[in-house]
Design an enzyme around this catalytic site. Structure first.
Site: not given
Ligand code: OSB
Ligand code: MG
Length: 368
Positions: A135, A161, A163, A189, A214, A239, A263, A291
């Site tokens: 991510s 991915k 953001k 995401d 996402e 999510d 998750k 994650g």
């Molecule tokens: O939305 O998936 C998410 C990290 C913190 C809070 C929300 C998210 C995320 C990530 C990274 O996208 C996930 C990871 O690599 O642990």
């Molecule tokens: Mg997410």
């Protein structure tokens, strides 16, 4: 099963680089760990709540309060707090799934270690390694983004991915496609940063052949996600909205989502996570493991879950080094774009107690 003590321990780990999402920028990770002691073994659970309630309503201080005042007393008062019974014992207390998940995981870990059974086997895993995605946070510039993506691809990550948020969506996706080509598995995401009125902007992502988008809209916006899904070609993957197997089924039947990010912390634990996997697998709905910037403790359990057969897309199960220079367990490493599934009993990893002690900011033991 008999629980003789439960420890709540708070640690803080610096991140290797700031991680920016549509809800904020993190430079370190504060983590709440739960350690359950039984006569046979000790078990660990990692609470995935963050310091502030920006991803969801939960936050660390509330989770610790919940555990201390309600969840731990209820579980330890039970004559036989079998891990498969924990959810029904804590069910009278509303919400707080991340706190519940951490306690259930610690009890499950202790029970499995006591019986010598790896978590992956207990959950029904069918693989010994899982493909790793990564991510990528919102960056200050497109060149910074391209440098970051290039280094992750060079490391071997099998899916990227990005953001996104309003103002950082089309340009980063276009740049990554232009520089790295159409073969890169790519998804985005939004962490709930858009409104249904943004559908026309989000539809501009359609030509880029993304695996999924996402959580474009709010946590409670199931109907709006279903409407948005009809306006986009890119599949929607929820999510934040998916808080239980029941909500997952509702969201699928409404047409609000066609892929699910599982998750375990968000849904109350690994047993509920497996239920979501099972119902999705039965209906041919792809899932992947999300994650929450976990340490090695939480990562070990996530990787075990991600080894189930219905996890058909690479997860946010990256190597420890993507987050932390020093992890509190033996670090998870990327080999051929994959992470190995632990095969020792329970979650299959041990905390490195010297490092853990150095990073601990507070600890309390609740004797029963
Ligand atoms: O939305 O998936 C998410 C990290 C913190 C809070 C929300 C998210 C995320 C990530 C990274 O996208 C996930 C990871 O690599 O642990
Ligand atoms: Mg997410």
């Amino acid at each position: 099963m008999k629980i003789t003590a439960v420890e709540l321990r708070r640690v803080e780990l610096p991140l290797v680089a700031p991680f920016r999402t549509s809800f904020g920028t993190q430079t370190s990770r504060e983590v709440l760990l739960v350690r359950v002691v039984t006569p046979e073994a000790e078990g660990w659970g990692e609470c995935v709540a963050f310091s502030e309630p920006l991803y969801s309503s939960e936050y660390i201080e509330a989770a610790a309060d919940m555990l201390r005042r309600f969840l731990i007393p209820a579980v330890t008062a039970h004559p036989d707090p079998d891990p498969y019974r924990i959810a029904s014992v804590t069910a009278p207390f509303k919400g707080h799934r991340m706190a519940k998940a951490a306690l259930e995981t610690a009890v499950l870990d202790a029970e499995l270690r006591g019986r010598g059974v790896p978590l992956a086997r207990a959950l029904g895993a069918t693989r010994d390694r899982v493909p790793a995605g990564v991510s990528v946070g919102i960056m200050n510039s497109i060149p910074d983004l391209l440098d970051t993506v290039r280094s992750y691809l060079d490391e071997g990550y099998l899916r990227i991915k990005l953001k996104i948020e309003p103002g950082w969506d089309l340009a980063p996706v276009r740049a990554v496609r232009e520089h790295f080509g159409d073969d890169v598995l790519l998804q985005v995401d939004a962490n709930a940063a858009y409104r249904l009125a943004d559908a026309r902007q989000l539809a501009k992502l359609d030509p880029f052949d993304l695996l999924l988008i996402e959580q474009p809209l709010g946590e409670e916006d199931l109907r709006e996600h279903a409407e948005l899904a009809r306006l986009l070609r890119t599949p929607i993957c929820l999510d934040e909205s998916i808080t239980s197997a029941k909500v997952a089924v509702d969201a699928l039947l409404l047409g609000a989502t066609s892929v699910i990010n599982i998750k375990p912390g968000r849904v109350g634990g690994y047993l509920e996570a497996k239920r979501i996997h099972d119902v999705c697998q039965a209906h041919g709905v792809p899932v992947w493991c999300g994650g929450m910037l976990e340490t090695g403790i939480g990562r070990a359990a996530n990787v075990a879950l991600a080894a189930l057969p219905g996890f058909t897309l690479p997860g946010d199960t990256s190597a420890s080094g993507r987050y932390y220079a020093t992890d509190i367990t033996t670090p998870f490493v990327l080999r051929d774009g994959h992470i190995e599934v632990p095969n020792a009993p329970g979650i299959g990893v041990e905390p490195r107690l010297d490092i853990l002690d150095d990073l601990t900011t507070s600890a309390e033991v609740i004797k029963t």
